[in-house]
Design an enzyme around this catalytic site. Sequence first.
Site, PDB file in Angstrom:
ATOM      1  CG  HIS A 198       6.881   7.024  14.720  1.00 28.36           C
ATOM      2  ND1 HIS A 198       7.101   7.523  15.974  1.00 28.36           N
ATOM      3  CD2 HIS A 198       6.772   8.097  13.904  1.00 28.36           C
ATOM      4  CE1 HIS A 198       7.120   8.847  15.907  1.00 28.36           C
ATOM      5  NE2 HIS A 198       6.924   9.217  14.659  1.00 28.36           N
TER       6      HIS A 198
ATOM      7  CD  GLU B 168       2.620   5.388   3.787  1.00 31.64           C
ATOM      8  OE1 GLU B 168       1.911   6.330   4.208  1.00 31.64           O
ATOM      9  OE2 GLU B 168       2.881   4.382   4.461  1.00 31.64           O
TER      10      GLU B 168
ATOM     11  CG  LEU C 274       2.457  15.282   6.094  1.00 33.52           C
ATOM     12  CD1 LEU C 274       2.141  16.280   7.203  1.00 33.52           C
ATOM     13  CD2 LEU C 274       1.191  14.507   5.741  1.00 33.52           C
TER      14      LEU C 274
ATOM     15  NE  ARG D 198       9.564   9.696  12.239  1.00 34.05           N
ATOM     16  CZ  ARG D 198       8.521  10.100  11.553  1.00 34.05           C
ATOM     17  NH1 ARG D 198       8.070   9.380  10.548  1.00 34.05           N
ATOM     18  NH2 ARG D 198       7.924  11.222  11.864  1.00 34.05           N
TER      19      ARG D 198
ATOM     20  CB  SER E 289       3.620  14.268  17.084  1.00 36.29           C
ATOM     21  OG  SER E 289       4.552  14.976  16.317  1.00 36.29           O
TER      22      SER E 289
ATOM     23  N   GLY F  93      -6.214  10.966  -0.776  1.00 40.73           N
ATOM     24  CA  GLY F  93      -5.493  11.515   0.375  1.00 40.73           C
ATOM     25  C   GLY F  93      -4.711  12.717  -0.129  1.00 40.73           C
ATOM     26  CG  LEU F  94      -1.895  15.061   2.395  1.00 44.22           C
ATOM     27  CD1 LEU F  94      -0.581  15.149   3.143  1.00 44.22           C
ATOM     28  CD2 LEU F  94      -2.473  16.452   2.202  1.00 44.22           C
ATOM     29  CB  ALA F  95      -0.435  11.564  -3.026  1.00 47.36           C
ATOM     30  N   GLY F  96      -3.399  12.053  -3.799  1.00 44.69           N
ATOM     31  CA  GLY F  96      -4.437  11.931  -4.814  1.00 44.69           C
ATOM     32  C   GLY F  96      -5.284  13.189  -4.952  1.00 44.69           C
TER      33      GLY F  96
HETATM   34  C1  LIG Z   1      -0.409   8.671  12.730  1.00 47.03           C
HETATM   35  C2  LIG Z   1       0.440   9.176  11.606  1.00 47.03           C
HETATM   36  C3  LIG Z   1       1.086  10.398  11.710  1.00 47.03           C
HETATM   37  C4  LIG Z   1       1.854  10.878  10.662  1.00 47.03           C
HETATM   38  N1  LIG Z   1       2.488  12.087  10.809  1.00 47.03           N
HETATM   39  C5  LIG Z   1       3.199  12.573   9.781  1.00 47.03           C
HETATM   40  C6  LIG Z   1       3.822  13.859   9.883  1.00 47.03           C
HETATM   41  O1  LIG Z   1       3.717  14.539  10.907  1.00 47.03           O
HETATM   42  N2  LIG Z   1       4.511  14.322   8.831  1.00 47.03           N
HETATM   43  C7  LIG Z   1       4.637  13.594   7.678  1.00 47.03           C
HETATM   44  O2  LIG Z   1       5.246  14.083   6.742  1.00 47.03           O
HETATM   45  N3  LIG Z   1       4.039  12.387   7.549  1.00 47.03           N
HETATM   46  C8  LIG Z   1       3.341  11.855   8.571  1.00 47.03           C
HETATM   47  N4  LIG Z   1       2.755  10.626   8.445  1.00 47.03           N
HETATM   48  C9  LIG Z   1       2.804   9.918   7.164  1.00 47.03           C
HETATM   49  C10 LIG Z   1       1.808  10.509   6.193  1.00 47.03           C
HETATM   50  O3  LIG Z   1       0.648  10.924   6.883  1.00 47.03           O
HETATM   51  C11 LIG Z   1       1.372   9.550   5.102  1.00 47.03           C
HETATM   52  O4  LIG Z   1       2.464   8.899   4.577  1.00 47.03           O
HETATM   53  C12 LIG Z   1       0.705  10.299   3.976  1.00 47.03           C
HETATM   54  O5  LIG Z   1      -0.309  11.125   4.478  1.00 47.03           O
HETATM   55  C13 LIG Z   1       0.139   9.365   2.940  1.00 47.03           C
HETATM   56  O6  LIG Z   1      -0.615  10.104   2.016  1.00 47.03           O
HETATM   57  P1  LIG Z   1      -1.177   9.430   0.698  1.00 47.03           P
HETATM   58  O7  LIG Z   1      -1.937  10.480  -0.014  1.00 47.03           O
HETATM   59  O8  LIG Z   1      -0.088   8.766  -0.024  1.00 47.03           O
HETATM   60  O9  LIG Z   1      -2.152   8.274   1.197  1.00 47.03           O
HETATM   61  P2  LIG Z   1      -3.449   8.270   2.149  1.00 47.03           P
HETATM   62  O10 LIG Z   1      -3.666   9.534   2.854  1.00 47.03           O
HETATM   63  O11 LIG Z   1      -3.335   7.023   2.942  1.00 47.03           O
HETATM   64  O12 LIG Z   1      -4.641   8.143   1.144  1.00 47.03           O
HETATM   65  C14 LIG Z   1      -4.963   6.957   0.503  1.00 47.03           C
HETATM   66  C15 LIG Z   1      -6.208   7.193  -0.321  1.00 47.03           C
HETATM   67  O13 LIG Z   1      -6.390   6.080  -1.178  1.00 47.03           O
HETATM   68  C16 LIG Z   1      -7.688   5.567  -1.059  1.00 47.03           C
HETATM   69  N5  LIG Z   1      -7.571   4.150  -1.359  1.00 47.03           N
HETATM   70  C17 LIG Z   1      -6.649   3.246  -0.931  1.00 47.03           C
HETATM   71  N6  LIG Z   1      -6.851   2.051  -1.486  1.00 47.03           N
HETATM   72  C18 LIG Z   1      -7.917   2.178  -2.290  1.00 47.03           C
HETATM   73  C19 LIG Z   1      -8.623   1.295  -3.129  1.00 47.03           C
HETATM   74  N7  LIG Z   1      -8.262   0.027  -3.272  1.00 47.03           N
HETATM   75  N8  LIG Z   1      -9.701   1.774  -3.793  1.00 47.03           N
HETATM   76  C20 LIG Z   1     -10.085   3.071  -3.671  1.00 47.03           C
HETATM   77  N9  LIG Z   1      -9.443   3.950  -2.901  1.00 47.03           N
HETATM   78  C21 LIG Z   1      -8.377   3.508  -2.223  1.00 47.03           C
HETATM   79  C22 LIG Z   1      -8.139   5.941   0.334  1.00 47.03           C
HETATM   80  O14 LIG Z   1      -9.542   5.993   0.380  1.00 47.03           O
HETATM   81  C23 LIG Z   1      -7.497   7.324   0.475  1.00 47.03           C
HETATM   82  O15 LIG Z   1      -8.307   8.278  -0.157  1.00 47.03           O
HETATM   83  C24 LIG Z   1       1.985  10.128   9.488  1.00 47.03           C
HETATM   84  C25 LIG Z   1       1.340   8.896   9.394  1.00 47.03           C
HETATM   85  C26 LIG Z   1       0.615   8.401  10.454  1.00 47.03           C
HETATM   86  C27 LIG Z   1       0.055   7.031  10.372  1.00 47.03           C
END
Ligand SMILES: Cc1cc2nc3c(=O)[nH]c(=O)nc-3n(C[C@H](O)[C@H](O)[C@H](O)COP(=O)(O)OP(=O)(O)OC[C@H]3O[C@@H](n4cnc5c(N)ncnc54)[C@H](O)[C@@H]3O)c2cc1C
Lengths: 637, 247
Positions: free
Chosen positions: A266, A425, A441, A330, A284, A42-45
């Site tokens: 939320h 996250e 984000l 929130r 949103s 995701g964004l972080a990875g």
């Molecule tokens: C509907 C919604 C709207 C949002 N809007 C906002 C916003 O406007 N502004 C804001 O700042 N934040 C917002 N957030 C929060 C934000 O989007 C998330 O917290 C953030 O994007 C998480 O990013 P991440 O990279 O940590 O994880 P994720 O994007 O969840 O990525 C997780 C990754 O890990 C992989 N993965 C997970 N478990 C495993 C496993 N066991 N094996 C292999 N791969 C695995 C998945 O395939 C994916 O690639 C929103 C969240 C939601 C739900």
Amino acid sequence: MKLESKIPKGPLSEKWTSHKFNMKLVNPANKRKYKVLVVGTGLAGASAASTLAELGYQVEAFSYHESPRRAHSIAAQGGINAAKNYPGDGDSIYRLFYDTIKGGDYRSREANVYRLAEVSNNIIDQCVAQGIPFARDYGGLLDNRSFGGAQVSRTFYARGQTGQQLLLGAYSSLIRQMNTGKVKFHPRTELQDIVMIDGEAKGIIIRDLVTGEISSHAGDAVVLATGGYGNVFFLSTNAMASNGSAAYRAYKKGALFANPCFTQIHPTCIPVASGFQSKLTLMSESLRNDGRIWVPKKKGDNRAPLDIPEDERDYYLERLYPAFGNLVPRDVASRRAKEMCDKGHGVGSTKLAVYLDFADVIQRNGKNWVADKYGNLFDMYEEITGENPYKTPMRIFPAVHYTMGGLWVDYNLMSNLPGLYVLGEANFSDHGANRLGASALMQGLADGYFILPYTIADYLARTKAGKVNTSLPEFGKSENAVKENIRKLLSVNGKQTVDEIHKKLGQIMWEKVGMARNKADLENAIVEIPKLRKEFWADVRVPGSEDTMNTELEKAGRLADFLDMAELMARDALMRNESCGGHFREEFQTEENEAMRNDDEFTFVAAWEHTGDDSPPQMHKEDLVFENVQLTTRSYK
Amino acid sequence: MKVTVKIWRQKDSRSKGSFQTYPVDNISEEMSFFEMLDMLNESLVKQGEKPVAFDHDCREGICGTCGMFINGRAHGPISGITTCQLHMRRFNDGDTIVVEPWRAKAFPVIQDLVVDRTSFDRIMLSGGYISINSGGAPDANAIPISKISADIAMDGASCIGCGACVATCKNSSAMLFVSAKVSQFAVLPQGQVERKERVQNMVTSMDEEGFGNCTNTYACEAECPKEISVAHIARMNREFLKANLSG
Ligand SMILES: Cc1cc2nc3c(=O)[nH]c(=O)nc-3n(C[C@H](O)[C@H](O)[C@H](O)COP(=O)(O)OP(=O)(O)OC[C@H]3O[C@@H](n4cnc5c(N)ncnc54)[C@H](O)[C@@H]3O)c2cc1C
Ligand code: SF4
Ligand code: FES
């Protein structure tokens, strides 16, 4: 166990700079000898994997998604914060830092949050350079809007699709490195276990979701960026497959889990409509810039919203919080909505909703103006509910959205297990007891683009490259345990589906470990959850076999972990005898129903250690030290 | 509501598939199409049968994971939405609903309705990025970009990579998908340096992956859930011509 946060010495604003200078570096010629395993793109990875590859490390990346572009980050709508102060409304790094610490109800580390605010500006620069089409004004400069918990406009956005654009940006950086061969990406693979060699994280076991094959992968460090665990509640705004298994399996291998009970509910989601509801859809937070929240003053008022005259409406957030109005954080907005509904002012057929009304802004600026800003959200709302929000107010209700808790990490984003880093996250780091909008984000990208790539060098430089390979017995042992677990799931052959049991878990969690918690309910949850866990292992039905794509098996594995995590969340919530941010304990509130913190006793991070399947987890404390901000009661009045 | 669904079932990429018919009862209008499928799957699991595999994740029209042919139309009967956004109020009591996976050489079926779209990633890999390393980017407001260009770029960038355009095209062409990305970068100042190679590489890669040619039927635009305009295809054609002419 002594928790070392490794926060650098010196003044707040110089900590990160001096830390970067003091850390060890890996010689450029040696970088290619180190392999980093990044789980989650995701964004972080994705930002971490691409940046590590740009620096010269070998990277292998894993995701259960078909493509990195499908990660849950894509769903973020509203925006991303940065302290650019382009509108000239008095923003600064310090103000973003302060708002975030305060918004988190003083349960996060000053140094981490300051660093986040500091690198926020680099993120925007980086994203624009990648070609991300953020919204602009007619002069061609970047546009900003406001989010809850802030009185300045610091949120950058790309229509209602900011997460999508940021993720596609990170994805583009990642595929560029895949093209050069520095990143090898494994689509549709799910992490099953972390492999520890001599006390350090050196490998992972994965399952190929198409063929069912279990395989081992060795590296010099492991990075988890696997997202949040909000789906423990079954219904949430998270994507269907989002889960907590990676974090939980790391926890079982000795990683500490911090503040598991800190969950964000939320305030603006589309209410539940039917018993077959599979997920909840967020509207949103940016809508609160222009929409006004209200309920009928009269209890049980069944008139249509347009028939309720102005003076019979209670714009309760504007009434209770004149300074922030509809833009309170929130946790406050959610709790007040629940309170209004509990008191009988709820609207819609279930009475579990409040209105979010755009009539004023439509009258002021015209329908086109509103459509330009929020058009896709309005369309989405209409498609789901069958109602047109240009004509009638939206109905909204709080829903589980984000988990502030996560694996414990130090200032370097390393867990207590050497070599295991946690980003986005999935870690607990920056948001304390409540995350401000548009900050997730920011944190995910800060962790991936600008923090981990530096801090990981400090660890790698102290280790010998390529020390382990998958022929070590630890890998085989771990593979066998994984296979055994899968066989167990397939052999129960009971009567209930995975989702049926998951819904039961969700019910317990929402009612007892949800928006408002109390001692009796939590104690009850700690009895109920293990009972349900037993029921799962005795009565779940997972058809099919392990050697093909098997979606029920995937879900069952994730639910098994949720059933364990749920108990940990309840225990943490029970331990924390105070209300703070998203953790609201009914016993601890002011006369005006505001959260009442207990700073003397609870200004700490609760980091839980797994002690065995049949013994309770053990809590460790990391005391939070505030040297720059004064702990005050949050006031948004 | 009660409906009958006729669904494509296929064990894996090597097996031959066929249609199976299932009745689904007790559907309410508010349910999404996927919630109806969830219901069907629950009952299959209870009978010890394998549920219908289909790809989905966000269930709000943004991740691009879902996609299937419903009654002969990509993403179902309503324009401008993804399959996951489709609700049962769009169907009538007693309807028979035919559900098939995307069919295209470049999208092999993995199981039932799940297809492999990694060919899209490989096209992207050949040039769908701007070469910039983390750090060292200039200030975000250093280059003003007209709102018009930013808006066109955003229109292209809205593509969710679902593959409906390919699935619906009689030639299985990926032109709409590729042109949306080429367009996004072609109108932005950041995209200028690699402008020529990008379009050449991405078009070559698209051909290598086995996607067909574009014969301007515009079926893609009609079925794209994000309503990406074929104007992007025209822009890409110009970009391609210009790149080739300049050698
Ligand atoms: C509907 C919604 C709207 C949002 N809007 C906002 C916003 O406007 N502004 C804001 O700042 N934040 C917002 N957030 C929060 C934000 O989007 C998330 O917290 C953030 O994007 C998480 O990013 P991440 O990279 O940590 O994880 P994720 O994007 O969840 O990525 C997780 C990754 O890990 C992989 N993965 C997970 N478990 C495993 C496993 N066991 N094996 C292999 N791969 C695995 C998945 O395939 C994916 O690639 C929103 C969240 C939601 C739900
Ligand atoms: S162009 Fe439209 S139909 Fe094609 S992949 Fe993108 S969003 Fe889907
Ligand atoms: S499931 Fe994400 S677009 Fe349909």
